[in-house]
Design an enzyme around this catalytic site. Sequence first.
Site, PDB file in Angstrom:
ATOM      1  N   THR A   7     -26.311 -45.523  34.516  1.00 41.51           N
ATOM      2  CA  THR A   7     -25.712 -45.503  35.849  1.00 41.51           C
ATOM      3  C   THR A   7     -26.069 -44.200  36.540  1.00 41.51           C
ATOM      4  O   THR A   7     -26.311 -43.192  35.867  1.00 41.51           O
ATOM      5  CB  THR A   7     -24.177 -45.653  35.778  1.00 41.51           C
ATOM      6  OG1 THR A   7     -23.647 -45.689  37.101  1.00 41.51           O
ATOM      7  CG2 THR A   7     -23.531 -44.501  35.030  1.00 41.51           C
ATOM      8  N   ASN A   9     -23.873 -43.192  38.729  1.00 41.43           N
ATOM      9  CA  ASN A   9     -22.530 -42.863  39.212  1.00 41.43           C
ATOM     10  C   ASN A   9     -21.803 -41.917  38.249  1.00 41.43           C
ATOM     11  O   ASN A   9     -21.323 -42.327  37.193  1.00 41.43           O
ATOM     12  CB  ASN A   9     -21.765 -44.186  39.378  1.00 41.43           C
ATOM     13  CG  ASN A   9     -20.416 -43.995  40.012  1.00 41.43           C
ATOM     14  OD1 ASN A   9     -19.802 -42.928  39.898  1.00 41.43           O
ATOM     15  ND2 ASN A   9     -19.946 -45.026  40.678  1.00 41.43           N
ATOM     16  N   ASP A  68     -22.869 -54.767  33.356  1.00 43.07           N
ATOM     17  CA  ASP A  68     -23.038 -55.598  34.531  1.00 43.07           C
ATOM     18  C   ASP A  68     -21.767 -56.418  34.689  1.00 43.07           C
ATOM     19  O   ASP A  68     -21.210 -56.908  33.702  1.00 43.07           O
ATOM     20  CB  ASP A  68     -24.266 -56.505  34.399  1.00 43.07           C
ATOM     21  CG  ASP A  68     -24.763 -56.987  35.754  1.00 43.07           C
ATOM     22  OD1 ASP A  68     -24.589 -56.268  36.746  1.00 43.07           O
ATOM     23  OD2 ASP A  68     -25.322 -58.102  35.820  1.00 43.07           O
ATOM     24  N   LYS A 171      -5.029 -50.569  37.983  1.00 46.45           N
ATOM     25  CA  LYS A 171      -6.183 -51.463  37.846  1.00 46.45           C
ATOM     26  C   LYS A 171      -6.920 -51.148  36.543  1.00 46.45           C
ATOM     27  O   LYS A 171      -7.284 -52.050  35.794  1.00 46.45           O
ATOM     28  CB  LYS A 171      -7.112 -51.324  39.051  1.00 46.45           C
ATOM     29  CG  LYS A 171      -8.340 -52.231  38.930  1.00 46.45           C
ATOM     30  CD  LYS A 171      -9.336 -52.071  40.062  1.00 46.45           C
ATOM     31  CE  LYS A 171     -10.639 -52.769  39.702  1.00 46.45           C
ATOM     32  NZ  LYS A 171     -11.730 -52.483  40.635  1.00 46.45           N
ATOM     33  N   HIS A 176     -11.344 -55.827  33.716  1.00 45.06           N
ATOM     34  CA  HIS A 176     -12.464 -56.365  32.942  1.00 45.06           C
ATOM     35  C   HIS A 176     -13.316 -55.228  32.367  1.00 45.06           C
ATOM     36  O   HIS A 176     -13.670 -55.229  31.208  1.00 45.06           O
ATOM     37  CB  HIS A 176     -13.299 -57.253  33.871  1.00 45.06           C
ATOM     38  CG  HIS A 176     -13.446 -56.661  35.252  1.00 45.06           C
ATOM     39  ND1 HIS A 176     -12.387 -56.532  36.095  1.00 45.06           N
ATOM     40  CD2 HIS A 176     -14.502 -56.099  35.892  1.00 45.06           C
ATOM     41  CE1 HIS A 176     -12.781 -55.930  37.212  1.00 45.06           C
ATOM     42  NE2 HIS A 176     -14.060 -55.657  37.103  1.00 45.06           N
ATOM     43  N   ARG A 177     -13.639 -54.235  33.249  1.00 47.07           N
ATOM     44  CA  ARG A 177     -14.507 -53.145  32.791  1.00 47.07           C
ATOM     45  C   ARG A 177     -13.815 -52.342  31.693  1.00 47.07           C
ATOM     46  O   ARG A 177     -14.403 -52.040  30.662  1.00 47.07           O
ATOM     47  CB  ARG A 177     -14.832 -52.228  33.979  1.00 47.07           C
ATOM     48  CG  ARG A 177     -16.223 -51.642  33.932  1.00 47.07           C
ATOM     49  CD  ARG A 177     -16.556 -50.790  35.155  1.00 47.07           C
ATOM     50  NE  ARG A 177     -15.711 -51.035  36.293  1.00 47.07           N
ATOM     51  CZ  ARG A 177     -15.963 -51.960  37.224  1.00 47.07           C
ATOM     52  NH1 ARG A 177     -17.048 -52.701  37.150  1.00 47.07           N
ATOM     53  NH2 ARG A 177     -15.138 -52.153  38.232  1.00 47.07           N
TER      54      ARG A 177
HETATM   55  P1  IMP Z   1     -21.671 -53.841  38.947  1.00 49.56           P
HETATM   56  O1  IMP Z   1     -22.382 -54.623  37.894  1.00 49.56           O
HETATM   57  O2  IMP Z   1     -20.573 -52.981  38.392  1.00 49.56           O
HETATM   58  O3  IMP Z   1     -22.613 -53.087  39.849  1.00 49.56           O
HETATM   59  O4  IMP Z   1     -20.933 -54.920  39.891  1.00 49.56           O
HETATM   60  C1  IMP Z   1     -21.629 -55.878  40.658  1.00 49.56           C
HETATM   61  C2  IMP Z   1     -20.782 -56.316  41.831  1.00 49.56           C
HETATM   62  O5  IMP Z   1     -19.601 -56.998  41.373  1.00 49.56           O
HETATM   63  C3  IMP Z   1     -20.258 -55.184  42.719  1.00 49.56           C
HETATM   64  O6  IMP Z   1     -21.178 -54.853  43.712  1.00 49.56           O
HETATM   65  C4  IMP Z   1     -18.979 -55.789  43.305  1.00 49.56           C
HETATM   66  O7  IMP Z   1     -19.276 -56.613  44.401  1.00 49.56           O
HETATM   67  C5  IMP Z   1     -18.476 -56.669  42.169  1.00 49.56           C
HETATM   68  N1  IMP Z   1     -17.506 -55.943  41.319  1.00 49.56           N
HETATM   69  C6  IMP Z   1     -17.763 -55.337  40.134  1.00 49.56           C
HETATM   70  N2  IMP Z   1     -16.648 -54.787  39.626  1.00 49.56           N
HETATM   71  C7  IMP Z   1     -15.671 -55.045  40.521  1.00 49.56           C
HETATM   72  C8  IMP Z   1     -14.283 -54.714  40.564  1.00 49.56           C
HETATM   73  O8  IMP Z   1     -13.709 -54.060  39.660  1.00 49.56           O
HETATM   74  N3  IMP Z   1     -13.606 -55.156  41.642  1.00 49.56           N
HETATM   75  C9  IMP Z   1     -14.180 -55.856  42.647  1.00 49.56           C
HETATM   76  N4  IMP Z   1     -15.455 -56.185  42.667  1.00 49.56           N
HETATM   77  C10 IMP Z   1     -16.206 -55.778  41.608  1.00 49.56           C
END
Ligand code: IMP
Length: 190
Positions: A7, A9, A68, A171, A176-177
Amino acid sequence: MELVFATQNRNKAAEIQRLMPEGIEILTLQDIDCNDDIPETAPTLEGNAQIKARWIAEKYKVNCFADDTGLEVEALNGEPGVLSARYAGEARSDEANMNKVLGLLNESTNRKARFRTAICLILDNEEHLFEGIVTGEIRPEKAGDSGFGYDPIFEPEQIGKTFAEMTMDQKNERSHRARAFQKMISYLSN
Ligand code: IMP
């Protein structure tokens, strides 16, 4: 041991560093001078996490992990899923993405949805997959202004609030994360 998180970030990396067992130092892509635009072209979240982790492990010869995440709506056959970031187009607009989901669901009575995070960890050239899920529903209208992405329209089960109506700590306790990362961390701790 150094472990690269695929990442850019630093906030995400700092969050994870706090949870790591002693002796593991999290590095970001900036720390290894990686500015590659890694293609996320797989049809699954796991596939995209694997592409990113394999790219970093192979090119930089390091231990690493990638994640992801997608929102999976039952009545939309699991969409937006891997398309979550750009569901309404390349502009990656959170507002447009949420409006598209609300428009497609319209008055559907099946509002079931879940967020799912997949993590691919590559440790000493061996791959390990971890998954975190939070189930809930899509609200008919947006509510709340914290968080990001689809947070204003997603209400996790038995909470009565959308993710965007919670504090970041509330949150993070159930996301999920967080669940996926906890699984990876307990693997690394053992
Ligand atoms: P990434 O894989 O973490 O970059 O997530 C891909 C996309 O899923 C993001 O651009 C958001 O649109 C959506 N997303 C991921 N995690 C969250 C969350 O915790 N809340 C809301 N949307 C999420």
